[in-house]
Scaffold this active site. Sequence first.
Site, PDB file in Angstrom:
ATOM      1  N   CYS A  62      16.710  63.846   4.323  1.00 43.44           N
ATOM      2  CA  CYS A  62      17.776  64.491   5.083  1.00 43.44           C
ATOM      3  C   CYS A  62      17.214  65.751   5.747  1.00 43.44           C
ATOM      4  CB  CYS A  62      18.936  64.850   4.151  1.00 43.44           C
ATOM      5  SG  CYS A  62      20.417  65.457   4.997  1.00 43.44           S
ATOM      6  N   GLU A  71      24.011  38.178  13.854  1.00 48.06           N
ATOM      7  CA  GLU A  71      24.469  38.092  15.242  1.00 48.06           C
ATOM      8  C   GLU A  71      25.783  37.328  15.381  1.00 48.06           C
ATOM      9  OE1 GLU A  71      22.128  39.526  17.920  1.00 48.06           O
ATOM     10  OE2 GLU A  71      21.995  40.440  15.931  1.00 48.06           O
ATOM     11  N   CYS A 103      20.917  68.743   4.252  1.00 49.70           N
ATOM     12  CA  CYS A 103      20.710  69.414   2.970  1.00 49.70           C
ATOM     13  C   CYS A 103      19.293  69.232   2.425  1.00 49.70           C
ATOM     14  CB  CYS A 103      21.716  68.880   1.942  1.00 49.70           C
ATOM     15  SG  CYS A 103      21.514  67.118   1.570  1.00 49.70           S
ATOM     16  N   ASP A 158      23.204  32.476  12.249  1.00 49.52           N
ATOM     17  CA  ASP A 158      22.651  33.811  12.020  1.00 49.52           C
ATOM     18  C   ASP A 158      23.787  34.789  11.759  1.00 49.52           C
ATOM     19  OD1 ASP A 158      21.509  36.363  12.143  1.00 49.52           O
ATOM     20  OD2 ASP A 158      20.027  35.758  13.627  1.00 49.52           O
ATOM     21  N   HIS A 203      12.092  38.306  11.260  1.00 46.47           N
ATOM     22  CA  HIS A 203      13.542  38.088  11.235  1.00 46.47           C
ATOM     23  C   HIS A 203      13.804  36.885  10.337  1.00 46.47           C
ATOM     24  CE1 HIS A 203      17.668  38.521  12.313  1.00 46.47           C
ATOM     25  NE2 HIS A 203      17.754  37.347  12.891  1.00 46.47           N
ATOM     26  N   CYS A 258      18.196  42.282   8.015  1.00 42.01           N
ATOM     27  CA  CYS A 258      18.312  40.823   8.124  1.00 42.01           C
ATOM     28  C   CYS A 258      17.976  40.093   6.822  1.00 42.01           C
ATOM     29  CB  CYS A 258      17.460  40.309   9.269  1.00 42.01           C
ATOM     30  SG  CYS A 258      15.680  40.564   9.083  1.00 42.01           S
TER      31      CYS A 258
END
Length: 459
Positions: free
Chosen positions: A252, A331, A259, A328, A311, A283
């Site tokens: 972060c 998507e 923080c 898929d 993928h 994925c």
Amino acid sequence: MAHDDDGTLGVWCKTMCYTFSRAEIGETTSLACWRTELQRLSGIEPSAQHLCWIFWCDALDMPLKVGTEVRADGGHSVEELLPVLGALAESHAELARRTRGPFRSCLLLLKRGESATKCLTFLFRILQHWVQASRLDAQKVEAARASGVVPVQRFEQSAESHFSQLARSQTEPGIGVDNQPAAGDALPLADICFTAAVVREALHWFKREHFQWVDSPPCEHCGIRTLRLKGVDLPAASEALHAAERVEVYECPTDERGCGALVRFPRYNDALFLLTESRRGRCGEWAQAFALALCACSVPRVRLVFDFEDHIWTEFWSESRETWIHADPCEEALDQPHLYSCGWGKALSWVIAIEVGLRTCHLEDRSRVYVPRAHWPAMEERQARTAGDIDAASGLLRMLATLSGGKQYYSETALAAEEHASESEGSTLEPGQHLQPRQSGAPAWIASRGENGPAIAKR
């Protein structure tokens, strides 16, 4: 196919397996002479032969073991050498003693050098995905059903309604069809079946209601969403419990916006945990959890499909078309196999499908299904660069299926599916013209991966 108690020995080379009987082994007096025989069969000169032991045991979590390369025989006869070859496989003798499940082994012959390295990397990449697929077993499916997290009855009711409307629209003029969700448009009316209608509903629910895409996790302390990837760590015990093999560590910002805390993002491979509790990821997590959801919906056969360009998605078996159909969840895409090549602009090489829930390898090379015919020559060049040798890689697929007791599906199925995909696009359109660039992920992240459209050059 293996070195069995009767003394037969299988040697895999490219797409062939040469089986030697005890009598044939006894006729060859040394490893040097045997390498000459292997040259006659394979065409690989003895000095270029990379020979190693392959061992498969169903009872192990990682069932495939590969021994070190055999470099010299020290004057042993081949028959004397066979136990030595067995010992060269990592813990071969120990594994044989302590495993109660069946085990099989063979010798693998590759061309030494970069080609052998690439082929073995190819082999282990497939094995890693098989491990993911095998974890979606009957016990996980029953636990997913018992959790009640997947609204199976809702899917079936919606699918039945949509399916009935489709049937009526074909026989009664003027009857409209509910086209929501959009994924349902992908299947032609003549080809849709009840299973496909259920998958259509599951895609809509999974993406729009259930699962969350994560480019980077938000800070757990101050809630800020723009974090910097600091590195990758090994999983803690609680993270390894859910099959996390690595953990991304984010930082972060330390300015007035953040923080400075460190945020861990485990990449879980426990599909049940992902589906019922975590409900987020990229994925890999999406595909595993969605595949389990389909199994919980009693979809009879489901596969994980992955490309070597990073993928992963799913396929399911269509009873009406008698073939595998692309789905898929990232998507919300159904029956769009050319989405990645023509919509995203990806230069695909290998695309491999592995059936889920099995302790044997049921797999298929689906590269020609997901790449249009016009792009096959370029795809094959990329395959050779990735795996070192296309024939050797294809042989490794066959070897995995054989050693595990599974099945390798063949190219005729892929060709039929590719032709169907081409026909369904319509003769007036260029292949993939209607397909969209990648939708899952932030625009900058998509662009960095070259998945923001076909304008990206296919290399």
